[in-house]
Design an enzyme around this catalytic site. Structure first.
Site, PDB file in Angstrom:
ATOM      1  N   ARG A  25       0.665  -1.419  -0.087  1.00  0.00           N
ATOM      2  CA  ARG A  25      -0.011  -0.546   0.289  1.00  0.00           C
ATOM      3  C   ARG A  25       0.763   1.494  -0.193  1.00  0.00           C
ATOM      4  O   ARG A  25       1.426   1.496   0.510  1.00  0.00           O
ATOM      5  CB  ARG A  25      -0.626   0.175   1.469  1.00  0.00           C
ATOM      6  CG  ARG A  25      -2.012   1.156   1.656  1.00  0.00           C
ATOM      7  CD  ARG A  25      -2.744   0.903   2.722  1.00  0.00           C
ATOM      8  NE  ARG A  25      -4.099   0.239   1.655  1.00  0.00           N
ATOM      9  CZ  ARG A  25      -4.978   0.695   1.927  1.00  0.00           C
ATOM     10  NH1 ARG A  25      -4.997   1.069   3.438  1.00  0.00           N
ATOM     11  NH2 ARG A  25      -5.762  -0.008   1.828  1.00  0.00           N
ATOM     12  N   HIS A  71      -6.998   1.357  -7.233  1.00  0.00           N
ATOM     13  CA  HIS A  71      -7.210   0.509  -5.474  1.00  0.00           C
ATOM     14  C   HIS A  71      -7.926  -1.245  -6.016  1.00  0.00           C
ATOM     15  O   HIS A  71      -9.449  -1.309  -6.089  1.00  0.00           O
ATOM     16  CB  HIS A  71      -8.200   1.030  -4.380  1.00  0.00           C
ATOM     17  CG  HIS A  71      -8.128   0.466  -3.246  1.00  0.00           C
ATOM     18  ND1 HIS A  71      -7.173  -1.297  -3.174  1.00  0.00           N
ATOM     19  CD2 HIS A  71      -9.035   0.202  -1.989  1.00  0.00           C
ATOM     20  CE1 HIS A  71      -7.405  -1.170  -1.459  1.00  0.00           C
ATOM     21  NE2 HIS A  71      -8.200   0.083  -1.201  1.00  0.00           N
ATOM     22  N   GLN A 131      -9.742  -3.664  -3.772  1.00  0.00           N
ATOM     23  CA  GLN A 131     -10.889  -3.489  -3.262  1.00  0.00           C
ATOM     24  C   GLN A 131     -12.245  -3.692  -4.098  1.00  0.00           C
ATOM     25  O   GLN A 131     -12.592  -4.263  -4.235  1.00  0.00           O
ATOM     26  CB  GLN A 131     -10.814  -1.790  -3.315  1.00  0.00           C
ATOM     27  CG  GLN A 131     -11.985  -1.645  -2.776  1.00  0.00           C
ATOM     28  CD  GLN A 131     -12.492  -2.178  -1.072  1.00  0.00           C
ATOM     29  OE1 GLN A 131     -11.699  -1.824  -0.352  1.00  0.00           O
ATOM     30  NE2 GLN A 131     -14.096  -2.520  -1.297  1.00  0.00           N
ATOM     31  N   ASP A 166     -17.478   7.229  -1.762  1.00  0.00           N
ATOM     32  CA  ASP A 166     -16.083   6.199  -0.856  1.00  0.00           C
ATOM     33  C   ASP A 166     -16.059   7.894  -0.201  1.00  0.00           C
ATOM     34  O   ASP A 166     -16.648   9.028  -0.740  1.00  0.00           O
ATOM     35  CB  ASP A 166     -15.517   6.286  -2.116  1.00  0.00           C
ATOM     36  CG  ASP A 166     -13.622   5.236  -0.928  1.00  0.00           C
ATOM     37  OD1 ASP A 166     -13.811   5.928   0.112  1.00  0.00           O
ATOM     38  OD2 ASP A 166     -12.459   5.901  -1.708  1.00  0.00           O
ATOM     39  N   CYS A 185     -16.053   0.536   0.253  1.00  0.00           N
ATOM     40  CA  CYS A 185     -15.630   0.085   0.752  1.00  0.00           C
ATOM     41  C   CYS A 185     -14.730   0.014   1.738  1.00  0.00           C
ATOM     42  O   CYS A 185     -14.226  -0.230   1.924  1.00  0.00           O
ATOM     43  CB  CYS A 185     -14.154   0.890   0.150  1.00  0.00           C
ATOM     44  SG  CYS A 185     -13.691   2.436   0.526  1.00  0.00           S
ATOM     45  N   ARG A 221     -13.832  -9.086   0.264  1.00  0.00           N
ATOM     46  CA  ARG A 221     -12.175  -8.612   0.237  1.00  0.00           C
ATOM     47  C   ARG A 221     -11.196 -10.106   0.462  1.00  0.00           C
ATOM     48  O   ARG A 221     -10.301 -10.245   0.008  1.00  0.00           O
ATOM     49  CB  ARG A 221     -12.097  -8.066   1.982  1.00  0.00           C
ATOM     50  CG  ARG A 221     -11.959  -5.728   0.822  1.00  0.00           C
ATOM     51  CD  ARG A 221     -11.462  -5.724  -0.148  1.00  0.00           C
ATOM     52  NE  ARG A 221     -10.017  -6.271  -0.920  1.00  0.00           N
ATOM     53  CZ  ARG A 221      -9.387  -4.317   0.064  1.00  0.00           C
ATOM     54  NH1 ARG A 221     -10.140  -3.644   0.762  1.00  0.00           N
ATOM     55  NH2 ARG A 221      -8.624  -4.655  -0.215  1.00  0.00           N
TER      56      ARG A 221
END
Ligand code: CP
Ligand code: NVA
Length: 306
Positions: free
Chosen positions: A107, A134, A137, A225, A264, A292
């Site tokens: 990340r 991402h 995700q 988001d 998410c 996930r």
């Protein structure tokens, strides 16, 4: 054989992405004890290193548990634990880690860091979120959509709010999985122009509008988001620009009567989404978070099965 990196959905063949998504559904059905047919041979000897330049709850824990349930091992590192935090280069770090371990999940603040890692690592690299995208995700999100509503092909999804990293991966997904994506965001916070140009070249069905009502009209799924992603410093400006893009019951009522709501997480109630929508009957956010884990197992199995 080429190393199987999982960096962005635009660079992975649609048929491979479909296989990974099918594998994610199979992983979920199988539960904790992953059958041999879903596990790469020799994974018991494999170690995944996870490097974090930003905080994480879901990505960190789901990758860790996923690798363990597949039979492998993990090492989680904050980047300041590494000499990387004192100026050792990504190129040197990549070559050293590649001598010890079998895959790297990172990340990163900057997408360029991940690309540099792929240039020098000789083991698979997985993008666990950058400023640009991402993809892990969105694989879980696609899985969640399919569970709730069936095949993605020909369906419609609205993204409401910041045209951010997660939105970019949704745009990649719309092309690869052939569904309509409508993005509602202010002019100033539109998605990455490179991604928009790629969608256009691929003849993807992605509409970008400043009207949240236009975007959600009759759609099968509404997604939002946070208004302020990790590493962004202009929170007051973003909150002002995004104030007309709150996902509330009134906005959801413009979507299809059986539309689902996704986020998410982490969510900021009273900002991008109301408590009523997040906790309401259309919300599948905790299935999405669970998925996930299953999507991570499928991604790891593909990367390590190369
Ligand atoms: N959705 C997501 O990536 O969550 P974390 O930041 O907790 O990993
Ligand atoms: N767009 C958010 C996603 C968090 C999982 C961020 O980058 O902070």
């Amino acid at each position: 054989m080429a190393v199987r990196n999982f960096i962005d959905l635009d660079n992975i063949d649609a048929a491979i992405l479909r296989t990974i998504l099918d594998s994610a559904h199979a992983m979920k059905r199988a539960g904790k004890r992953v059958p041999d047919k879903l596990r790469p041979a020799g994974i018991e000897d494999d170690v995944l290193v996870m490097i974090f330049e930003k905080p994480s709850t879901r990505t960190r824990v789901s990758f860790d548990v996923a690798m363990r349930q597949l039979g492998g091992q993990t090492i989680a590192l904050n980047h300041t634990d590494l000499q990387l935090g004192r100026g050792e280069t990504i190129a040197d770090t990549a070559r050293v880690l590649s001598r010890y371990i079998d895959a790297i999940m990172i990340r990163a603040n900057s997408h360029d860091t991940v690309m540099e890692l792929t240039r020098y690592a000789t083991v698979p690299v997985i993008n666990g979120l950058t400023d640009r995208s991402h993809p892990c995700q969105v694989m879980a999100d696609l899985m969640t959509f399919e569970e709730a509503k069936g095949p993605l092909k020909g369906r419609s999804v609205a993204w409401v709010g910041d045209g951010n990293n997660v939105a970019a991966s949704w745009m990649h997904a719309a092309v690869k999985f052939d569904f309509e994506l409508r993005i509602a965001c202010p002019e100033e916070l539109r998605p990455d122009p490179d991604v928009t140009a790629w969608v256009k070249r691929e003849k993807g069905r992605v509409l970008i509008t400043d009207s949240a009502e236009e975007a959600v009209d009759g759609v099968d799924c509404v997604v939002t988001d946070t208004w302020v992603s990790m590493g962004q410093s202009d929170a007051p400006r973003r909150k002002t620009l995004l104030a007309p893009y709150v996902v509330d019951d009134a906005l959801m009522s413009k979507s299809a009567s059986d539309a689902i709501f996704m986020h998410c997480l982490p969510a900021y109630r009273g900002h991008e989404v109301t408590e009523e929508v997040l906790e309401g009957p259309r919300s599948v956010v905790f299935d999405e978070a669970e998925n996930r884990l299953h999507a991570q197992k499928a991604i790891l199995a593909w990367c390590l099965g190369g």
